[in-house]
Design a protein around this motif. Sequence first.
Motif, PDB file in Angstrom:
ATOM      1  N   TYR A   1      -1.131 -11.400  -6.637  1.00 44.66           N
ATOM      2  CA  TYR A   1      -0.613 -10.037  -6.463  1.00 44.66           C
ATOM      3  C   TYR A   1       0.305  -9.672  -7.629  1.00 44.66           C
TER       4      TYR A   1
ATOM      5  N   VAL B   1      -3.415  -6.182   1.163  1.00 44.61           N
ATOM      6  CA  VAL B   1      -2.473  -5.087   0.920  1.00 44.61           C
ATOM      7  C   VAL B   1      -2.739  -3.944   1.898  1.00 44.61           C
ATOM      8  N   ALA B   2      -4.012  -3.634   2.139  1.00 45.76           N
ATOM      9  CA  ALA B   2      -4.354  -2.558   3.076  1.00 45.76           C
ATOM     10  C   ALA B   2      -3.846  -2.858   4.482  1.00 45.76           C
TER      11      ALA B   2
ATOM     12  N   LYS C   1       0.960  -3.298 -11.623  1.00 44.93           N
ATOM     13  CA  LYS C   1       0.103  -3.976 -10.660  1.00 44.93           C
ATOM     14  C   LYS C   1      -1.133  -3.131 -10.364  1.00 44.93           C
ATOM     15  N   PRO C   2      -2.322  -3.737 -10.416  1.00 41.53           N
ATOM     16  CA  PRO C   2      -3.543  -2.977 -10.094  1.00 41.53           C
ATOM     17  C   PRO C   2      -3.604  -2.561  -8.638  1.00 41.53           C
ATOM     18  N   ILE C   3      -2.927  -3.314  -7.778  1.00 44.57           N
ATOM     19  CA  ILE C   3      -2.840  -2.988  -6.345  1.00 44.57           C
ATOM     20  C   ILE C   3      -1.369  -3.077  -5.954  1.00 44.57           C
TER      21      ILE C   3
ATOM     22  N   SER D   1     -10.017 -10.173   0.443  1.00 43.16           N
ATOM     23  CA  SER D   1      -9.569  -9.978  -0.940  1.00 43.16           C
ATOM     24  C   SER D   1      -8.095  -9.586  -0.940  1.00 43.16           C
TER      25      SER D   1
ATOM     26  N   ASP E   1      -0.031  -2.524   4.559  1.00 43.26           N
ATOM     27  CA  ASP E   1       0.375  -1.117   4.564  1.00 43.26           C
ATOM     28  C   ASP E   1       0.297  -0.523   5.973  1.00 43.26           C
TER      29      ASP E   1
ATOM     30  N   GLY F   1      -6.897  -6.895  -2.165  1.00 46.96           N
ATOM     31  CA  GLY F   1      -6.823  -5.493  -1.772  1.00 46.96           C
ATOM     32  C   GLY F   1      -6.839  -5.310  -0.269  1.00 46.96           C
ATOM     33  N   GLN F   2      -7.604  -6.130   0.431  1.00 45.27           N
ATOM     34  CA  GLN F   2      -7.666  -6.031   1.891  1.00 45.27           C
ATOM     35  C   GLN F   2      -6.365  -6.487   2.540  1.00 45.27           C
TER      36      GLN F   2
END
Length: 270
Positions: free
Chosen positions: A170, A262-263, A204-206, A257, A266, A259-260
């Motif tokens: 991350y 982080v989702a 950060k990309p995410i 992943s 959130d 991204g998942q």
Amino acid sequence: MYQINALNPKDEGHQARKRFGQNFLHDQRVIEKIVRSVNPRAGENIVEIGPGLAALTAPLISECDALTVVELDRDLAAGLPRRVPHPERLTIIEADALKYDFTQLFQVDKPLRIVGNLPYNISTPLLFHLLTFDGQVKDMHFMLQKEVVDRITAQPNTKEYGRLSVMIQYYSQVTFLFEVPAGAFNPPPKVTSAVFRLEPHANKPIVAQDEKALARLVAHVFTQRRKTLRNSLKGMLPEGGFERAGVDPMARPETLSLGQFVALADQMVA
């Protein structure tokens, strides 16, 4: 070409101290390979953690005009100036790297480049400590137990993938560089080591809405990695949280992943 001083701790009269996790690198080929990977240059803000008997310090300082080292062992710190070819270029900080405030070393337009053969017993908390200084660190080159490096660099759907993988990726781009055999050290550890590179993300990309929530979620699900996410996160997400995050509630954590993750985090703070 620099001169490598791969010193033998027995010749120096220094016994490796278990409480400091000391294993001294002495293999010249490995030392040279690490220095080539770092590729130090004059004018850079380079910091070495745990210089020990200067096996890396000596060739590094030959390639740059200044080097700062952070060493906890007072005896080793006192002996460093006589072990390097250019002691006037050396700044020694006697401190515990786990507690040291690296902001004291920041220079305008000179992001930190950090190098080290890290003590295995403090490696994980030290990495997380260093990653709190994102935005001020250009890169980090470290040697650690290979098992730990495998976990740091792991991708989803592998047995090594876990909390370390997700959280360190991350904050940074990670690259596995090469393995180092136990015989490269004195005394030899009981494990194979590996060298890797971390490049903290400038942007950060995410980005998580709450990074502490992300850390809590990742730590929680990987303590129950055999459970489905629905079961391990029961009561932690609002109604419809999985759907809004686009994550299958019947999945297990090692399949997600970054991204998942982080989702999902959130959704915890939505």
